[in-house]
Design a protein around this motif. Structure first.
Motif, short mmCIF file in Angstrom:
data_model
loop_
_atom_site.label_atom_id
_atom_site.label_comp_id
_atom_site.label_asym_id
_atom_site.label_seq_id
_atom_site.Cartn_x
_atom_site.Cartn_y
_atom_site.Cartn_z
N ALA A 1 0.82 -1.21 0.00
CA ALA A 1 0.00 0.00 0.00
C ALA A 1 0.86 1.26 0.00
O ALA A 1 0.43 2.31 -0.47
CB ALA A 1 -0.94 0.01 1.20
N PHE A 2 2.09 1.17 0.53
CA PHE A 2 3.01 2.30 0.58
C PHE A 2 4.22 1.96 -0.29
O PHE A 2 4.84 0.92 -0.12
CB PHE A 2 3.46 2.56 2.02
CG PHE A 2 4.40 3.72 2.16
CD1 PHE A 2 3.92 5.02 2.22
CD2 PHE A 2 5.77 3.52 2.21
CE1 PHE A 2 4.78 6.10 2.34
CE2 PHE A 2 6.65 4.59 2.33
CZ PHE A 2 6.15 5.88 2.39
N ARG A 3 4.53 2.87 -1.24
CA ARG A 3 5.62 2.62 -2.17
C ARG A 3 6.49 3.86 -2.31
O ARG A 3 6.00 4.97 -2.18
CB ARG A 3 5.07 2.24 -3.55
CG ARG A 3 4.42 0.86 -3.55
CD ARG A 3 3.19 0.79 -4.46
NE ARG A 3 2.14 1.60 -3.85
CZ ARG A 3 0.99 1.91 -4.43
NH1 ARG A 3 0.72 1.51 -5.63
NH2 ARG A 3 0.10 2.65 -3.84
N VAL A 4 7.76 3.65 -2.61
CA VAL A 4 8.70 4.75 -2.80
C VAL A 4 9.27 4.64 -4.21
O VAL A 4 9.76 3.57 -4.60
CB VAL A 4 9.84 4.69 -1.75
CG1 VAL A 4 10.81 5.84 -1.96
CG2 VAL A 4 9.27 4.69 -0.34
N LEU A 5 9.21 5.73 -4.96
CA LEU A 5 9.79 5.72 -6.30
C LEU A 5 11.31 5.85 -6.20
O LEU A 5 11.82 6.53 -5.30
CB LEU A 5 9.23 6.86 -7.15
CG LEU A 5 7.74 6.77 -7.49
CD1 LEU A 5 7.34 7.91 -8.42
CD2 LEU A 5 7.37 5.44 -8.11
N PRO A 6 12.05 5.22 -7.10
CA PRO A 6 13.51 5.31 -7.07
C PRO A 6 13.97 6.76 -7.25
O PRO A 6 13.28 7.58 -7.86
CB PRO A 6 13.95 4.47 -8.26
CG PRO A 6 12.80 3.56 -8.54
CD PRO A 6 11.57 4.34 -8.16
N PRO A 7 15.17 7.08 -6.75
CA PRO A 7 15.68 8.46 -6.81
C PRO A 7 16.30 8.82 -8.17
O PRO A 7 17.46 9.17 -8.27
CB PRO A 7 16.73 8.48 -5.70
CG PRO A 7 17.26 7.08 -5.70
CD PRO A 7 16.09 6.20 -6.00
N TYR B 1 3.01 11.93 -3.06
CA TYR B 1 3.62 13.02 -2.30
C TYR B 1 5.03 13.20 -2.80
O TYR B 1 5.80 12.24 -2.85
CB TYR B 1 3.65 12.68 -0.80
CG TYR B 1 2.28 12.47 -0.21
CD1 TYR B 1 1.61 13.50 0.44
CD2 TYR B 1 1.65 11.23 -0.31
CE1 TYR B 1 0.35 13.30 0.97
CE2 TYR B 1 0.39 11.03 0.22
CZ TYR B 1 -0.26 12.07 0.85
OH TYR B 1 -1.51 11.89 1.38
N ALA B 2 5.40 14.42 -3.17
CA ALA B 2 6.74 14.72 -3.66
C ALA B 2 7.31 15.92 -2.92
O ALA B 2 6.63 16.94 -2.77
CB ALA B 2 6.72 14.99 -5.16
N ASP B 3 8.54 15.77 -2.44
CA ASP B 3 9.25 16.89 -1.83
C ASP B 3 10.72 16.78 -2.22
O ASP B 3 11.08 15.97 -3.09
CB ASP B 3 9.02 16.96 -0.32
CG ASP B 3 9.58 15.78 0.47
OD1 ASP B 3 10.34 14.96 -0.11
OD2 ASP B 3 9.28 15.68 1.68
N ALA B 4 11.57 17.55 -1.59
CA ALA B 4 12.98 17.56 -1.96
C ALA B 4 13.67 16.22 -1.72
O ALA B 4 14.69 15.93 -2.34
CB ALA B 4 13.71 18.67 -1.19
N ASP B 5 13.12 15.40 -0.83
CA ASP B 5 13.74 14.12 -0.51
C ASP B 5 13.31 12.98 -1.42
O ASP B 5 14.00 11.96 -1.48
CB ASP B 5 13.44 13.74 0.94
CG ASP B 5 14.23 14.60 1.91
OD1 ASP B 5 15.47 14.64 1.78
OD2 ASP B 5 13.60 15.24 2.77
N GLY B 6 12.18 13.12 -2.09
CA GLY B 6 11.77 12.04 -2.97
C GLY B 6 10.28 12.03 -3.23
O GLY B 6 9.57 13.00 -2.97
N ILE B 7 9.82 10.88 -3.73
CA ILE B 7 8.43 10.70 -4.13
C ILE B 7 7.93 9.40 -3.51
O ILE B 7 8.54 8.35 -3.68
CB ILE B 7 8.28 10.62 -5.65
CG1 ILE B 7 8.87 11.86 -6.34
CG2 ILE B 7 6.81 10.44 -6.04
CD1 ILE B 7 8.97 11.72 -7.86
N VAL B 8 6.80 9.49 -2.80
CA VAL B 8 6.16 8.30 -2.25
C VAL B 8 4.72 8.23 -2.76
O VAL B 8 4.11 9.25 -3.09
CB VAL B 8 6.20 8.26 -0.70
CG1 VAL B 8 7.63 8.29 -0.20
CG2 VAL B 8 5.38 9.38 -0.09
N VAL B 9 4.22 6.99 -2.81
CA VAL B 9 2.87 6.73 -3.29
C VAL B 9 2.17 5.86 -2.25
O VAL B 9 2.78 4.93 -1.71
CB VAL B 9 2.90 6.01 -4.65
CG1 VAL B 9 1.49 5.71 -5.14
CG2 VAL B 9 3.66 6.84 -5.68
#
Length: 173
Positions: A29-35, A159-167
């Protein structure tokens, strides 16, 4: 359908905090896109419910999406990670800002960097490419897409900020 982000709510999250809170999630349910995404656009922090476009070197459906009301959503474009054509340029970035899109994440390239950086919308993309797309009227809208190996579905929250993108499958704040 969505919401319009205001400045205080945009600044009220941290992708790092989300990752700390959800690091043990094994449900998917929680995912992080690669940098691998570079930041563009005049908005550095953005969030909203996801709408998707799947296309390859043809931005016909991307244009149709940003020309429609965004309602604070984030457009996630599965461009097949192509580095050969730009799927978003200055005109589309301006249209997205004008029509209330919170942001655009492109698994591909963008162009017209000066115009994009002046647009009041957050944009993430793999890089810059001055070549425009071909118009073949091909692609799909609001389907599950795989961005850099991570599944993103219409209705997810990005959600996107300076540290990355999460879904996330649900709103996190």
């Amino acid at each position: 359908m969505g919401f319009v982000m205001t400045a205080p709510s945009v600044l009220s999250f941290s992708t790092c905090d989300f990752c700390d809170a959800h690091k043990a999630d094994d449900t998917g349910a929680f995912r992080v896109l690669p940098p691998v995404f570079a930041a563009f656009g005049a908005v550095s922090v953005f969030a909203g419910p996801v709408s998707t476009v799947k296309c390859f070197e043809d931005n016909t459906l991307v244009k149709a999406a940003v020309d429609s009301p965004g309602h604070g959503r984030v457009l996630v474009v599965d461009g097949g990670a192509s580095l050969r054509r730009a799927l978003v340029g200055g005109n589309l970035a301006a249209a997205a800002a004008r029509n209330g899109w919170a942001g655009i994440v492109v698994d591909g390239c963008v162009r017209d960097v000066a115009e994009i950086n002046a647009a009041a919308v957050g944009i993430r993309a793999l890089g810059l490419m001055p070549l425009p797309t071909e118009k073949r009227n091909e692609g799909q809208r609001d389907v599950a897409v795989q961005i850099q190996g991570v599944w993103v579905r219409p209705g997810d929250w990005l959600y996107a900020d300076a540290d990355g993108i999460v879904v996330s499958a649900t709103s996190l704040n």
